[in-house]
Motif scaffolding. Structure first.
Motif, PDB file in Angstrom:
ATOM      1  N   ASP A  57      -4.309 -13.922 -10.871  1.00 38.72           N
ATOM      2  CA  ASP A  57      -3.083 -13.456 -10.209  1.00 38.72           C
ATOM      3  C   ASP A  57      -2.982 -14.014  -8.794  1.00 38.72           C
ATOM      4  N   ALA A  58      -4.119 -14.027  -8.084  1.00 37.17           N
ATOM      5  CA  ALA A  58      -4.120 -14.564  -6.723  1.00 37.17           C
ATOM      6  C   ALA A  58      -3.815 -16.057  -6.738  1.00 37.17           C
ATOM      7  N   GLU A  59      -4.359 -16.774  -7.724  1.00 31.20           N
ATOM      8  CA  GLU A  59      -4.075 -18.208  -7.829  1.00 31.20           C
ATOM      9  C   GLU A  59      -2.605 -18.460  -8.125  1.00 31.20           C
ATOM     10  N   LYS A  60      -2.006 -17.642  -9.002  1.00 29.96           N
ATOM     11  CA  LYS A  60      -0.579 -17.776  -9.313  1.00 29.96           C
ATOM     12  C   LYS A  60       0.268 -17.518  -8.073  1.00 29.96           C
ATOM     13  N   GLU A  61      -0.085 -16.459  -7.323  1.00 32.30           N
ATOM     14  CA  GLU A  61       0.662 -16.131  -6.116  1.00 32.30           C
ATOM     15  C   GLU A  61       0.575 -17.263  -5.105  1.00 32.30           C
ATOM     16  N   TYR A  62      -0.612 -17.841  -4.968  1.00 33.70           N
ATOM     17  CA  TYR A  62      -0.794 -18.946  -4.038  1.00 33.70           C
ATOM     18  C   TYR A  62       0.034 -20.155  -4.476  1.00 33.70           C
ATOM     19  N   THR A  63       0.066 -20.425  -5.782  1.00 36.06           N
ATOM     20  CA  THR A  63       0.819 -21.561  -6.308  1.00 36.06           C
ATOM     21  C   THR A  63       2.316 -21.365  -6.073  1.00 36.06           C
ATOM     22  N   LEU A  64       2.804 -20.148  -6.288  1.00 40.46           N
ATOM     23  CA  LEU A  64       4.227 -19.869  -6.111  1.00 40.46           C
ATOM     24  C   LEU A  64       4.635 -19.853  -4.642  1.00 40.46           C
ATOM     25  N   ASN A  65       3.852 -19.224  -3.802  1.00 44.85           N
ATOM     26  CA  ASN A  65       4.220 -19.062  -2.393  1.00 44.85           C
ATOM     27  C   ASN A  65       3.669 -20.156  -1.492  1.00 44.85           C
ATOM     28  N   GLY A  66       2.651 -20.836  -1.941  1.00 45.53           N
ATOM     29  CA  GLY A  66       2.068 -21.899  -1.135  1.00 45.53           C
ATOM     30  C   GLY A  66       1.188 -21.379  -0.014  1.00 45.53           C
ATOM     31  N   ARG A  67       0.833 -20.105  -0.037  1.00 50.85           N
ATOM     32  CA  ARG A  67      -0.044 -19.562   0.988  1.00 50.85           C
ATOM     33  C   ARG A  67      -0.924 -18.471   0.397  1.00 50.85           C
ATOM     34  N   GLY A  68      -2.051 -18.292   1.017  1.00 50.84           N
ATOM     35  CA  GLY A  68      -2.982 -17.267   0.569  1.00 50.84           C
ATOM     36  C   GLY A  68      -2.870 -16.018   1.411  1.00 50.84           C
ATOM     37  N   THR A  69      -3.710 -15.057   1.120  1.00 50.59           N
ATOM     38  CA  THR A  69      -3.732 -13.802   1.861  1.00 50.59           C
ATOM     39  C   THR A  69      -4.637 -13.949   3.072  1.00 50.59           C
ATOM     40  N   THR A  70      -4.159 -13.493   4.215  1.00 51.58           N
ATOM     41  CA  THR A  70      -4.992 -13.532   5.417  1.00 51.58           C
ATOM     42  C   THR A  70      -5.966 -12.369   5.389  1.00 51.58           C
ATOM     43  N   LEU A  71      -6.950 -12.421   6.270  1.00 59.14           N
ATOM     44  CA  LEU A  71      -7.928 -11.349   6.349  1.00 59.14           C
ATOM     45  C   LEU A  71      -7.262 -10.026   6.716  1.00 59.14           C
ATOM     46  N   ASN A  72      -6.330 -10.061   7.643  1.00 55.12           N
ATOM     47  CA  ASN A  72      -5.630  -8.831   8.042  1.00 55.12           C
ATOM     48  C   ASN A  72      -4.818  -8.248   6.887  1.00 55.12           C
ATOM     49  N   GLU A  73      -4.159  -9.116   6.122  1.00 52.04           N
ATOM     50  CA  GLU A  73      -3.393  -8.636   4.963  1.00 52.04           C
ATOM     51  C   GLU A  73      -4.331  -8.035   3.911  1.00 52.04           C
ATOM     52  N   PHE A  74      -5.456  -8.687   3.710  1.00 51.80           N
ATOM     53  CA  PHE A  74      -6.436  -8.196   2.743  1.00 51.80           C
ATOM     54  C   PHE A  74      -6.978  -6.838   3.169  1.00 51.80           C
ATOM     55  N   THR A  75      -7.286  -6.685   4.449  1.00 58.32           N
ATOM     56  CA  THR A  75      -7.800  -5.420   4.965  1.00 58.32           C
ATOM     57  C   THR A  75      -6.751  -4.323   4.823  1.00 58.32           C
ATOM     58  N   ALA A  76      -5.504  -4.639   5.143  1.00 57.19           N
ATOM     59  CA  ALA A  76      -4.428  -3.654   5.013  1.00 57.19           C
ATOM     60  C   ALA A  76      -4.247  -3.236   3.558  1.00 57.19           C
ATOM     61  N   GLU A  77      -4.375  -4.202   2.640  1.00 59.87           N
ATOM     62  CA  GLU A  77      -4.247  -3.897   1.210  1.00 59.87           C
ATOM     63  C   GLU A  77      -5.369  -2.969   0.747  1.00 59.87           C
ATOM     64  N   LEU A  78      -6.578  -3.216   1.214  1.00 61.04           N
ATOM     65  CA  LEU A  78      -7.696  -2.339   0.863  1.00 61.04           C
ATOM     66  C   LEU A  78      -7.486  -0.928   1.404  1.00 61.04           C
ATOM     67  N   LYS A  79      -6.986  -0.843   2.634  1.00 56.99           N
ATOM     68  CA  LYS A  79      -6.733   0.480   3.221  1.00 56.99           C
ATOM     69  C   LYS A  79      -5.651   1.203   2.438  1.00 56.99           C
ATOM     70  N   ASP A  80      -4.627   0.476   1.998  1.00 54.89           N
ATOM     71  CA  ASP A  80      -3.565   1.095   1.189  1.00 54.89           C
ATOM     72  C   ASP A  80      -4.097   1.616  -0.128  1.00 54.89           C
ATOM     73  N   GLU A  81      -5.058   0.896  -0.720  1.00 53.32           N
ATOM     74  CA  GLU A  81      -5.657   1.337  -1.982  1.00 53.32           C
ATOM     75  C   GLU A  81      -6.690   2.446  -1.768  1.00 53.32           C
ATOM     76  N   GLN A  82      -7.018   2.730  -0.526  1.00 53.59           N
ATOM     77  CA  GLN A  82      -7.982   3.764  -0.139  1.00 53.59           C
ATOM     78  C   GLN A  82      -9.340   3.583  -0.816  1.00 53.59           C
ATOM     79  N   LEU A  83      -9.809   2.347  -0.805  1.00 51.58           N
ATOM     80  CA  LEU A  83     -11.112   2.057  -1.407  1.00 51.58           C
ATOM     81  C   LEU A  83     -12.250   2.221  -0.416  1.00 51.58           C
ATOM     82  N   TRP A  84     -11.916   2.403   0.872  1.00 49.40           N
ATOM     83  CA  TRP A  84     -12.979   2.586   1.862  1.00 49.40           C
ATOM     84  C   TRP A  84     -12.594   3.520   2.929  1.00 49.40           C
TER      85      TRP A  84
END
Length: 100
Positions: free
Chosen positions: A73-100
């Motif tokens: 899924d991440a590879e598909k998103e990168y292919t479609l958008n041409g950009r990956g997830t930044t560290l800040n976006e990844f951290t925010a996503e983890l906080k939203d999922e309440q995994l830590w």
């Protein structure tokens, strides 16, 4: 035989009047015993590694299939958008999922 420390055992063995042949015999017997125990331990560890217990994960995917799916899924998103997830976006996503 009561509980005995290794040092006491070693001192006892040294106090015996053993010939060189007797010491070699004892060494061989101890070595054989140690090898058998080591091999049994390796066999136990290998059998234990084959048994995988999957419980509710504390973090991350619950299975290999889910992990592969997330990467795809991440590879598909990168292919479609041409950009990956930044560290800040990844951290925010983890906080939203309440995994830590």
């Amino acid at each position: 035989m009561a509980s005995i420390t290794l040092n006491n055992l070693w001192n006892f063995i040294q106090s015996m009047s053993l010939s060189a042949n007797n010491e070699l015999w004892l060494a061989e017997k101890l070595h054989e015993s140690a090898l058998k125990k080591q091999q049994a331990n390796k066999a136990y560890n290998i059998a234990e590694e084959k048994t995988i217990i999957v419980s509710e994960p504390l973090f991350g995917p619950a299975s290999i299939e889910e992990a592969i799916s997330r990467v795809q899924d991440a590879e598909k998103e990168y292919t479609l958008n041409g950009r990956g997830t930044t560290l800040n976006e990844f951290t925010a996503e983890l906080k939203d999922e309440q995994l830590w």
